[in-house]
Design an enzyme around this catalytic site. Structure first.
Site, PDB file in Angstrom:
ATOM      1  N   LYS A  84      30.859  34.377  35.126  1.00 20.59           N
ATOM      2  CA  LYS A  84      32.018  35.164  35.558  1.00 20.59           C
ATOM      3  C   LYS A  84      33.136  35.042  34.546  1.00 20.59           C
ATOM      4  O   LYS A  84      33.380  33.973  33.981  1.00 20.59           O
ATOM      5  CB  LYS A  84      32.496  34.647  36.917  1.00 20.59           C
ATOM      6  N   ALA A  97      38.445  36.968  48.137  1.00 17.56           N
ATOM      7  CA  ALA A  97      37.006  37.248  48.283  1.00 17.56           C
ATOM      8  C   ALA A  97      36.445  38.116  47.171  1.00 17.56           C
ATOM      9  O   ALA A  97      35.276  38.513  47.230  1.00 17.56           O
ATOM     10  CB  ALA A  97      36.699  37.870  49.645  1.00 17.56           C
TER      11      ALA A  97
END
Length: 317
Positions: free
Chosen positions: A194, A226
């Site tokens: 990521k 989230a």
């Protein structure tokens, strides 16, 4: 009775349900108190019983509204100090400002250290918390800090869900946590690569490990907006995962988090009650809450009786 007088539990307004559940496990009552506001918004605190010479535990996560609950905690600590409590332990299941634990850009504060200073000056003798965002935050305190882990509670729930489980870390920083979780489940591990473009924004790139046909469990210490978790779930499904679950300790759930989770590929989002869920979060059918009251009650009992606390938070790393 422990070495520090009678055991007493008090709570601010952040998570009274958790405090009451802890008392149920310990077989005691919450200490009467008044934690209210003056008309101009200033916080007003009064302890409704004698605490002189007592061993007092203050249950107060620093969750939303973070600054308000942090100030409540500091004022309760100060009140107990001035009331001559023998020892005051802050039970902070969710320690706010923990993500700002170092300088990553010039002219920025180290907020986790500042909050530690606040609590110590207010009169705290010891802190009990769960899943600090970074374990080295314990070094910001000049007093004992017990950092418990919700890993066993989460693993016990997830384990019966399938024989083809695979634990996934949503980023490189969570690999240690995911590895410990995978060892609890006796299963494999995958990692999401990521890259973060801006605060509270993340882009999942690719998966390190084979997830095809697996029931993937994405584990982390918190869900905030989230964004990271949902992108991880989407990438895992694209790579052939059979299903994706989330196992997270702290349900911060700010901004668009609830809508994102409800619309996400997750079949379940398993969290704990370190932070109380908002009414909107309670309506999301994918969110399942596990209680940490028993874990905290055991730790409080062991601290009060001067027994070992390490037996509760030893974990495989």
């Amino acid at each position: 009775m422990g070495a520090n007088g009678d055991l007493k539990i008090i709570s601010g307004n952040a998570n009274r349900e958790l405090a009451a559940a802890i008392c149920d496990h310990l077989g005691c009552m919450l200490l009467p108190s008044m934690v209210d506001k003056f008309s101009d918004g200033e916080i007003r605190v009064e302890i409704g019983a004698n605490v002189r010479g007592s061993d007092v535990f203050v249950v107060q996560p620093t969750c939303n509204p973070v600054n308000f609950h942090l100030m409540e905690l500091c004022l309760i600590l100060d009140a107990l100090k001035r009331a001559s409590a023998s020892r005051v332990t802050a039970v902070v299941p969710y320690y706010g400002y923990a993500r700002q634990d170092r300088k990553v850009v010039p002219r920025a504060p180290i907020s986790a250290k500042l909050v530690a200073d606040f609590l110590q000056v207010a009169g705290m003798h010891r802190m009990l918390t769960i899943d600090l965002h970074a374990g080295q935050i314990q070094g910001f305190f000049n007093l004992p800090v017990d950092n418990l882990y919700a890993i066993d509670i989460l693993a016990d729930y997830v384990r019966p869900l399938g024989s083809d489980l695979l634990v996934v870390s949503p980023d490189a920083g969570g690999v240690e946590r995911a590895r410990a979780f995978a060892k609890r489940l006796n299963t494999g591990l995958a990692i999401i690569d990521k890259r973060r473009d801006a605060p509270n924004q993340a882009q999942a790139m690719h998966v390190i490990g084979n997830v095809e046909g697996k029931s993937c469990v994405v584990c982390d210490d918190m869900i905030d907006t989230a964004g990271t978790m949902v992108q991880a779930a989407t990438v895992l499904m694209e790579k052939g995962a059979k299903e994706v679950l989330a196992a997270v300790t702290h349900p911060v759930l700010s901004g668009p988090a609830i809508d994102r989770l409800c619309e996400s590929p997750f079949t379940q989002v398993v969290v704990t009650n370190t932070i109380p869920l908002s009414p909107a979060a309670k309506e999301c059918p994918k969110i399942h809450v596990l209680s940490v009251a028993g874990l905290l009650a055991k730790a409080i009992h062991n601290i009060h009786t001067e027994s070992s606390v390490s037996v509760l938070f030893n974990r495989t790393s």
